[in-house]
Write an enzyme that holds these catalytic residues in place. Structure first.
Site, mmCIF file in Angstrom:
data_model
loop_
_atom_site.group_PDB
_atom_site.id
_atom_site.type_symbol
_atom_site.label_atom_id
_atom_site.label_comp_id
_atom_site.label_asym_id
_atom_site.label_seq_id
_atom_site.Cartn_x
_atom_site.Cartn_y
_atom_site.Cartn_z
ATOM 1 N N LYS A 8 14.013 27.207 32.752
ATOM 2 C CA LYS A 8 14.858 28.061 33.599
ATOM 3 C C LYS A 8 15.609 27.227 34.655
ATOM 4 C CE LYS A 8 11.967 32.200 32.927
ATOM 5 N NZ LYS A 8 11.289 33.338 33.642
ATOM 6 N N TYR A 62 16.238 40.077 27.737
ATOM 7 C CA TYR A 62 15.317 40.833 28.590
ATOM 8 C C TYR A 62 15.481 42.339 28.399
ATOM 9 C CZ TYR A 62 13.780 36.681 31.226
ATOM 10 O OH TYR A 62 13.212 35.483 31.610
ATOM 11 N N ARG A 111 2.257 29.956 25.534
ATOM 12 C CA ARG A 111 1.857 30.866 26.621
ATOM 13 C C ARG A 111 0.750 30.220 27.452
ATOM 14 N NH1 ARG A 111 5.241 35.141 27.647
ATOM 15 N NH2 ARG A 111 3.530 36.380 28.465
ATOM 16 N N ARG A 123 3.325 26.367 35.159
ATOM 17 C CA ARG A 123 3.607 27.178 36.355
ATOM 18 C C ARG A 123 2.600 26.901 37.469
ATOM 19 N NH1 ARG A 123 4.643 32.618 32.736
ATOM 20 N NH2 ARG A 123 6.910 32.444 32.479
ATOM 21 N N ASN A 171 9.755 30.996 37.916
ATOM 22 C CA ASN A 171 8.536 30.449 37.309
ATOM 23 C C ASN A 171 8.810 29.397 36.225
ATOM 24 O OD1 ASN A 171 9.535 32.215 35.463
ATOM 25 N ND2 ASN A 171 7.777 33.605 35.479
ATOM 26 N N HIS A 199 10.183 30.074 30.210
ATOM 27 C CA HIS A 199 9.943 31.277 29.415
ATOM 28 C C HIS A 199 9.412 30.868 28.058
ATOM 29 C CE1 HIS A 199 10.617 35.063 27.233
ATOM 30 N NE2 HIS A 199 11.091 34.302 26.258
ATOM 31 N N GLU A 236 14.240 36.619 19.768
ATOM 32 C CA GLU A 236 14.842 35.756 20.795
ATOM 33 C C GLU A 236 15.541 34.536 20.178
ATOM 34 O OE1 GLU A 236 11.602 34.948 23.479
ATOM 35 O OE2 GLU A 236 11.424 37.071 24.049
#
Ligand code: IDP
Length: 150
Positions: free
Chosen positions: A20, A60, A96, A113, A127, A130, A141
């Site tokens: 990000k 999103y 994840r 993170r 954060n 993604h 996605e």
């Protein structure tokens, strides 16, 4: 297929990763990709771009009606992101796990993170990264960010 075609190298499950704008601005792109590669995952595709509102609304879709969504748009359009497709055994769950919990203030040490996050009171939770939350989300996605791969 020739070796320079991404499709020729990908094996196993795939996930869409976004580094990000806060991470790109803080020069953390290399550190985040390093963690992903060190885990043994394969980089299938990589692109630098500043997302537009339509791309973010598609990405999103489950959040567009939420009160924090305008803040997410401001955050995610504040500069370039690095979009990547990453492949490997159980890579959705694995990425994840590498990322840690959504809010970096409580994400576990050892995660991207938790170790690197610097979010204090911004309107969107900043954060750094993604990762798709399921194989179905990943396919959806990847089609948004890398239509040429689908
Ligand atoms: P995830 O990125 O950990 O999968 P999601 O719940 O899918 O988390 O949320 C998408 C993104 O929207 C988050 O990464 C974060 O940047 C932002 N976000 C989520 N929940 C909130 C919130 O309650 N306030 C502000 N921003 C949020």
């Amino acid at each position: 297929q020739p070796q320079d075609r991404p499709q020729a190298r990908s094996t196993g499950e795939r996930v869409l990763v976004l580094i990000k704008p806060d991470a790109v601005q803080r020069r953390l792109t290399g550190e985040i990709l390093r963690r992903i590669e060190a885990k043994g995952y394969e980089l299938v595709a990589l692109r630098v771009l500043t997302p537009d509102a339509a791309t973010l609304a598609a990405h999103y879709a489950e959040h567009v009606t939420k009160p924090f969504y305008p803040g997410v748009v401001d955050y995610m359009t504040s500069g370039p992101v690095v979009a990547a497709v990453v492949a490997g055994q159980r890579v959705v769950e694995g990425v994840r796990s590498l990322m840690g919990a959504t809010d970096p203030t409580t994400a576990a040490p050892g995660t991207i993170r938790g170790d690197l996050g610097r979010d204090w009171g911004t309107s969107a939770i900043q954060n750094l990264v993604h990762g798709s939350d399921s194989a179905e989300s990943a396919a959806r996605e990847i089609a948004i960010w890398f239509p040429e791969l689908t």
